[in-house]
Design a protein around this motif. Structure first.
Motif, PDB file in Angstrom:
ATOM      1  N   ALA A   1      47.755  37.497  53.384  1.00 44.96           N
ATOM      2  CA  ALA A   1      47.652  37.263  51.941  1.00 44.96           C
ATOM      3  C   ALA A   1      46.211  37.077  51.490  1.00 44.96           C
ATOM      4  CB  ALA A   1      48.487  36.035  51.560  1.00 44.96           C
ATOM      5  N   CYS A   2      45.377  36.508  52.342  1.00 38.14           N
ATOM      6  CA  CYS A   2      43.984  36.256  51.969  1.00 38.14           C
ATOM      7  C   CYS A   2      43.218  37.548  51.716  1.00 38.14           C
ATOM      8  CB  CYS A   2      43.282  35.418  53.038  1.00 38.14           C
ATOM      9  SG  CYS A   2      43.193  36.218  54.667  1.00 38.14           S
ATOM     10  N   TRP A   3      43.623  38.652  52.374  1.00 37.61           N
ATOM     11  CA  TRP A   3      42.928  39.930  52.228  1.00 37.61           C
ATOM     12  C   TRP A   3      43.539  40.830  51.159  1.00 37.61           C
ATOM     13  CZ3 TRP A   3      38.292  40.842  53.934  1.00 37.61           C
ATOM     14  CH2 TRP A   3      37.820  40.141  55.051  1.00 37.61           C
ATOM     15  N   ARG A   4      44.753  40.550  50.732  1.00 35.86           N
ATOM     16  CA  ARG A   4      45.433  41.487  49.822  1.00 35.86           C
ATOM     17  C   ARG A   4      44.697  41.714  48.507  1.00 35.86           C
ATOM     18  NH1 ARG A   4      51.162  38.691  50.835  1.00 35.86           N
ATOM     19  NH2 ARG A   4      51.268  39.121  53.083  1.00 35.86           N
ATOM     20  N   PRO A   5      44.136  40.676  47.863  1.00 35.10           N
ATOM     21  CA  PRO A   5      43.428  40.953  46.609  1.00 35.10           C
ATOM     22  C   PRO A   5      42.305  41.974  46.774  1.00 35.10           C
ATOM     23  CG  PRO A   5      43.835  38.604  46.828  1.00 35.10           C
ATOM     24  CD  PRO A   5      44.198  39.223  48.144  1.00 35.10           C
ATOM     25  N   LEU A   6      41.542  41.863  47.853  1.00 37.41           N
ATOM     26  CA  LEU A   6      40.449  42.811  48.066  1.00 37.41           C
ATOM     27  C   LEU A   6      40.988  44.214  48.310  1.00 37.41           C
ATOM     28  CD1 LEU A   6      37.461  43.433  48.385  1.00 37.41           C
ATOM     29  CD2 LEU A   6      37.631  42.748  50.790  1.00 37.41           C
ATOM     30  N   PHE A   7      42.029  44.346  49.115  1.00 37.02           N
ATOM     31  CA  PHE A   7      42.589  45.669  49.384  1.00 37.02           C
ATOM     32  C   PHE A   7      43.214  46.279  48.131  1.00 37.02           C
ATOM     33  CE2 PHE A   7      43.273  44.074  53.963  1.00 37.02           C
ATOM     34  CZ  PHE A   7      42.004  44.477  54.333  1.00 37.02           C
ATOM     35  N   GLN A   8      43.841  45.444  47.314  1.00 37.39           N
ATOM     36  CA  GLN A   8      44.510  45.952  46.116  1.00 37.39           C
ATOM     37  C   GLN A   8      43.539  46.339  45.010  1.00 37.39           C
ATOM     38  OE1 GLN A   8      47.158  42.688  45.300  1.00 37.39           O
ATOM     39  NE2 GLN A   8      48.628  43.263  46.881  1.00 37.39           N
ATOM     40  N   LEU A   9      42.418  45.632  44.925  1.00 37.70           N
ATOM     41  CA  LEU A   9      41.467  45.852  43.823  1.00 37.70           C
ATOM     42  C   LEU A   9      40.181  46.545  44.278  1.00 37.70           C
ATOM     43  CD1 LEU A   9      41.893  42.387  42.067  1.00 37.70           C
ATOM     44  CD2 LEU A   9      42.763  44.589  41.273  1.00 37.70           C
ATOM     45  N   ARG A  10      40.169  47.066  45.467  1.00 42.24           N
ATOM     46  CA  ARG A  10      38.939  47.601  46.068  1.00 42.24           C
ATOM     47  C   ARG A  10      38.312  48.741  45.272  1.00 42.24           C
ATOM     48  NH1 ARG A  10      41.234  49.877  51.704  1.00 42.24           N
ATOM     49  NH2 ARG A  10      39.102  50.631  51.965  1.00 42.24           N
ATOM     50  N   ARG A  11      39.094  49.420  44.445  1.00 37.22           N
ATOM     51  CA  ARG A  11      38.562  50.541  43.655  1.00 37.22           C
ATOM     52  C   ARG A  11      38.590  50.268  42.152  1.00 37.22           C
ATOM     53  NH1 ARG A  11      41.710  52.604  47.769  1.00 37.22           N
ATOM     54  NH2 ARG A  11      40.553  53.784  49.353  1.00 37.22           N
ATOM     55  N   HIS A  12      38.830  49.022  41.773  1.00 37.65           N
ATOM     56  CA  HIS A  12      38.915  48.692  40.347  1.00 37.65           C
ATOM     57  C   HIS A  12      37.520  48.791  39.715  1.00 37.65           C
ATOM     58  CE1 HIS A  12      39.800  46.698  36.612  1.00 37.65           C
ATOM     59  NE2 HIS A  12      41.057  46.519  36.968  1.00 37.65           N
ATOM     60  N   PRO A  13      37.379  49.585  38.656  1.00 35.31           N
ATOM     61  CA  PRO A  13      36.044  49.772  38.058  1.00 35.31           C
ATOM     62  C   PRO A  13      35.495  48.534  37.362  1.00 35.31           C
ATOM     63  CG  PRO A  13      37.728  50.809  36.705  1.00 35.31           C
ATOM     64  CD  PRO A  13      38.413  50.384  37.962  1.00 35.31           C
ATOM     65  N   GLY A  14      36.365  47.562  37.035  1.00 32.53           N
ATOM     66  CA  GLY A  14      35.905  46.369  36.343  1.00 32.53           C
ATOM     67  C   GLY A  14      35.501  45.231  37.263  1.00 32.53           C
ATOM     68  N   VAL A  15      35.583  45.443  38.586  1.00 30.76           N
ATOM     69  CA  VAL A  15      35.183  44.409  39.543  1.00 30.76           C
ATOM     70  C   VAL A  15      33.806  44.770  40.083  1.00 30.76           C
ATOM     71  CG1 VAL A  15      35.764  43.237  41.698  1.00 30.76           C
ATOM     72  CG2 VAL A  15      37.585  43.960  40.139  1.00 30.76           C
TER      73      VAL A  15
END
Length: 228
Positions: free
Chosen positions: A86-100
């Motif tokens: 769970a600790c890694w999921r946010p990074l994997f899910q948002l890794r290509r988000h242009p607003g991050v």
């Protein structure tokens, strides 16, 4: 507390895996951003190991490798569509988000790796070395000091410049709420608790699961999109 599924055996093999990831991933990918940071840390650890700067070279290398296994296994799980921690999921899910922003990716990866993986890596290393967490405290502190120094450089290098002042204030506010030093302190406490619970079965698993979820929640906050 699941064990890494694709173990690496030496610091050199860790470096090879990270360099391969660096060559494969687009530079703007969030995992690539963190991987560059972690590669720099591991290269510095390797240099210090070769220079004899760790009092117990075997202990330091074992902790470093067990630590890296947690990250590399999470990457493998994400690539294979298996359940990553769970600790890694946010990074994997948002890794290509242009607003991050890149700085958010870097610190979210550090949050996952320090806040969760390091505590479990201390336990892994204790099992491998047949020792207690207290026997690894010097190595833990030296790696932590290196990470703290690198974090300061990361913030300087990746913080938006004058042309991005429209997002600098919210980014500064968001990332100012997270501290590597506090995360390290909490991780050392968590490692000691996990070691004390190592024969408690379900209780140990529950504690590790709650730690994973809490670190994942913090990572989600660090990756709040702030606009293009």
């Amino acid at each position: 507390m699941a064990q890494p599924r694709y173990p690496v055996s030496t610091v050199d093999s860790v470096l090879s895996r990270m360099r391969a990831l660096a060559a494969q991933l687009p530079a703007r990918d969030g995992v690539a951003v963190f991987n560059r940071v972690y590669l720099a840390v591991t290269e510095e650890v390797d240099r210090r190991l070769d220079a004899g700067e760790f009092p117990d070279r075997r202990a330091a290398a074992t902790l470093d490798v067990r630590f890296a296994e947690r990250y590399l296994t999470a990457v493998d799980a994400a690539d294979a569509d298996r359940g990553a921690p769970a600790c890694w999921r946010p990074l994997f899910q948002l890794r290509r988000h242009p607003g991050v922003r890149p700085l958010q990716f870097a610190l979210a990866g550090i949050n996952a790796h320090i806040g969760h993986d390091l505590a479990l890596a201390v336990v892994d290393a204790c099992h491998a070395l047949d020792c207690e967490p207290a026997d690894l405290e010097d190595e833990f502190d030296r790696v932590g000091e290196l990470l703290t120094a690198l974090e300061e450089r990361i913030r300087e290098d990746l913080m938006p410049g004058p042309d991005l002042l429209q997002i600098a204030d919210p980014l500064t506010h968001l990332l100012g709420s997270w501290s590597l030093e506090r995360a390290r302190d909490a991780t050392w406490s968590a490692a000691r608790v996990l070691w004390a619970l190592r024969r408690c079965g379900e209780v140990a698993e529950e504690f590790a699961g709650r730690l994973d979820a809490a670190v994942g929640f913090a990572g989600r906050m660090l990756l709040t999109p702030l606009g293009d």
